[in-house]
Design an enzyme around this catalytic site. Structure first.
Site, PDB file in Angstrom:
ATOM      1  N   ALA A 124     -22.823  -8.413  88.861  1.00 18.25           N
ATOM      2  CA  ALA A 124     -22.510  -7.126  89.507  1.00 18.25           C
ATOM      3  C   ALA A 124     -21.506  -7.329  90.647  1.00 18.25           C
ATOM      4  CB  ALA A 124     -23.794  -6.467  90.016  1.00 18.25           C
TER       5      ALA A 124
ATOM      6  N   GLY B 187     -32.524 -12.961  88.547  1.00 19.08           N
ATOM      7  CA  GLY B 187     -32.434 -12.601  87.126  1.00 19.08           C
ATOM      8  C   GLY B 187     -32.039 -11.156  86.895  1.00 19.08           C
TER       9      GLY B 187
ATOM     10  N   SER C 255     -27.254 -10.079  89.654  1.00 17.98           N
ATOM     11  CA  SER C 255     -26.511  -9.719  90.871  1.00 17.98           C
ATOM     12  C   SER C 255     -25.149 -10.418  90.936  1.00 17.98           C
ATOM     13  CB  SER C 255     -27.340  -9.960  92.134  1.00 17.98           C
ATOM     14  OG  SER C 255     -27.343 -11.308  92.454  1.00 17.98           O
ATOM     15  N   SER C 256     -25.041 -11.654  90.433  1.00 15.75           N
ATOM     16  CA  SER C 256     -23.729 -12.316  90.513  1.00 15.75           C
ATOM     17  C   SER C 256     -22.727 -11.593  89.606  1.00 15.75           C
ATOM     18  CB  SER C 256     -23.825 -13.807  90.174  1.00 15.75           C
ATOM     19  OG  SER C 256     -24.190 -13.985  88.825  1.00 15.75           O
TER      20      SER C 256
ATOM     21  N   ASP D 265     -24.719 -10.084  80.922  1.00 16.08           N
ATOM     22  CA  ASP D 265     -24.770  -9.593  82.303  1.00 16.08           C
ATOM     23  C   ASP D 265     -23.490  -8.864  82.685  1.00 16.08           C
ATOM     24  OD1 ASP D 265     -27.093 -11.018  82.264  1.00 16.08           O
ATOM     25  OD2 ASP D 265     -26.772 -12.025  84.185  1.00 16.08           O
TER      26      ASP D 265
ATOM     27  N   PRO E 253     -31.781  -7.907  94.714  1.00 15.36           N
ATOM     28  CA  PRO E 253     -32.093  -9.257  95.173  1.00 15.36           C
ATOM     29  C   PRO E 253     -31.246 -10.264  94.394  1.00 15.36           C
ATOM     30  CG  PRO E 253     -33.927  -8.335  93.901  1.00 15.36           C
ATOM     31  CD  PRO E 253     -32.912  -7.240  94.070  1.00 15.36           C
TER      32      PRO E 253
END
Ligand code: MEV
Length: 289
Positions: free
Chosen positions: A81, A75, A78-79, A123, A71
């Site tokens: 990834a 948090g 995802s951005s 991240d 999703p």
């Protein structure tokens, strides 16, 4: 044509405290984002500003196709990834010869640019390398991988990491003695957790303590509290907010027999439940069917 994927991430311990130089423990998780890049002379402009920047920074042109099991804006990184998978696919398709470190560094600078200066090197590092990562100030230490099965609960309440980081900073200005003491307590919890990675009941207890400490510095949300309480009542060893808080996701650590029940309890609180575990591969090349 080149296809690469990259995993999501969760903070197991220490979110927010890492902003103040305290240690944090993050883990790559199995839902992935997959990106296919193909050389093209006149490609359509990608919708994602992260992907636009990947092409701009590398000076190449191509079409992109993204599939995601993660999703977005919740948090789970995802951005980061998407950015790492896109850069990795560009790297192969255009034979750029970047190392994994270079992809992680470039992805971080792209995240910083798109997010106007606010981005977490955690991240992009975790999604590039996978596994368990201990953050200590500027250092990122890869720990031996452990199977830590989690149920992630996405509250579907939108939140903004920058605003939550600001909220803690403001609270610290108003109540320095209290907030600094809480940040030190979070540090102690993270240090103990590093030594308890093979002891799920103890790790769960530490998650519960970390959750209470995050609530104390103002990053809780009623939807997250409900999910945390429902998970514990359904048999989890422990549960906590993961990431910035104020919405977004929480995680629960549960014995195998209780995992389905915990996921069901989250869903009955209108959350999306994701049963997952560690990803040890990080960015990886995908074969074409
Ligand atoms: C957000 O996922 C985690 C924070 O600690 C911010 C960061 O580490 O960049 C709140």
């Amino acid at each position: 044509m080149a296809t690469w994927s990259a995993p999501g991430k969760v903070f197991l311990f220490g979110e927010h405290a890492v902003v103040y130089g305290k240690p944090g423990l993050a883990m790559a998780i199995q839902p992935r984002v997959q990106v296919t890049v193909r050389k093209a002379r006149h490609p359509a402009r990608p919708r994602s500003s992260y992907i636009q920047e990947c092409f701009r920074e590398t000076g190449v042109r191509g079409t992109v196709y993204v599939r995601s099991q993660l999703p977005s804006a919740s948090g789970l990184g995802s951005s980061a990834a998407v950015t790492v998978a896109t850069l990795s696919a560009i790297n192969e398709e255009f034979e750029k010869g970047y190392t994994r470190e270079q992809v992680a560094d470039l992805a971080f600078s792209i995240e910083k640019k798109v997010q106007h200066g606010l981005a977490s090197p955690t991240d992009t590092y975790v999604t590039s390398f996978g596994g368990l990562v201990l953050i200590r100030g500027p250092e990122r230490l890869r720990l031996p991988p452990r199977n830590i099965p989690l149920v992630v609960g996405n509250s579907r309440v939108s939140h903004n990491t920058g605003k939550m980081v600001e909220r803690v900073a403001r609270e610290r200005e108003v109540r320095p003695a209290m907030v600094n003491a809480v940040l030190e307590a979070i540090e102690a919890v993270t240090e103990e957790a590093v030594g308890a990675l093979q002891n799920p009941p103890e790790l769960g207890r530490l998650m519960n303590i970390n959750h209470a400490l995050l609530e104390a510095i103002g990053v809780g949300h009623p939807a997250l509290s409900r999910l945390v309480l429902a998970s514990r009542a359904a048999g989890a060893y422990g549960a906590k907010i993961t990431g910035a808080g104020g919405g977004g996701c929480m995680i629960a650590l549960a014995p195998k027999r209780a995992r389905g029940r915990v996921a069901g309890a989250m869903e009955s609180c209108d959350a999306q439940a994701i049963v997952t575990t560690i990803d040890t591969q990080g960015a990886r090349r995908e074969a074409h069917a």
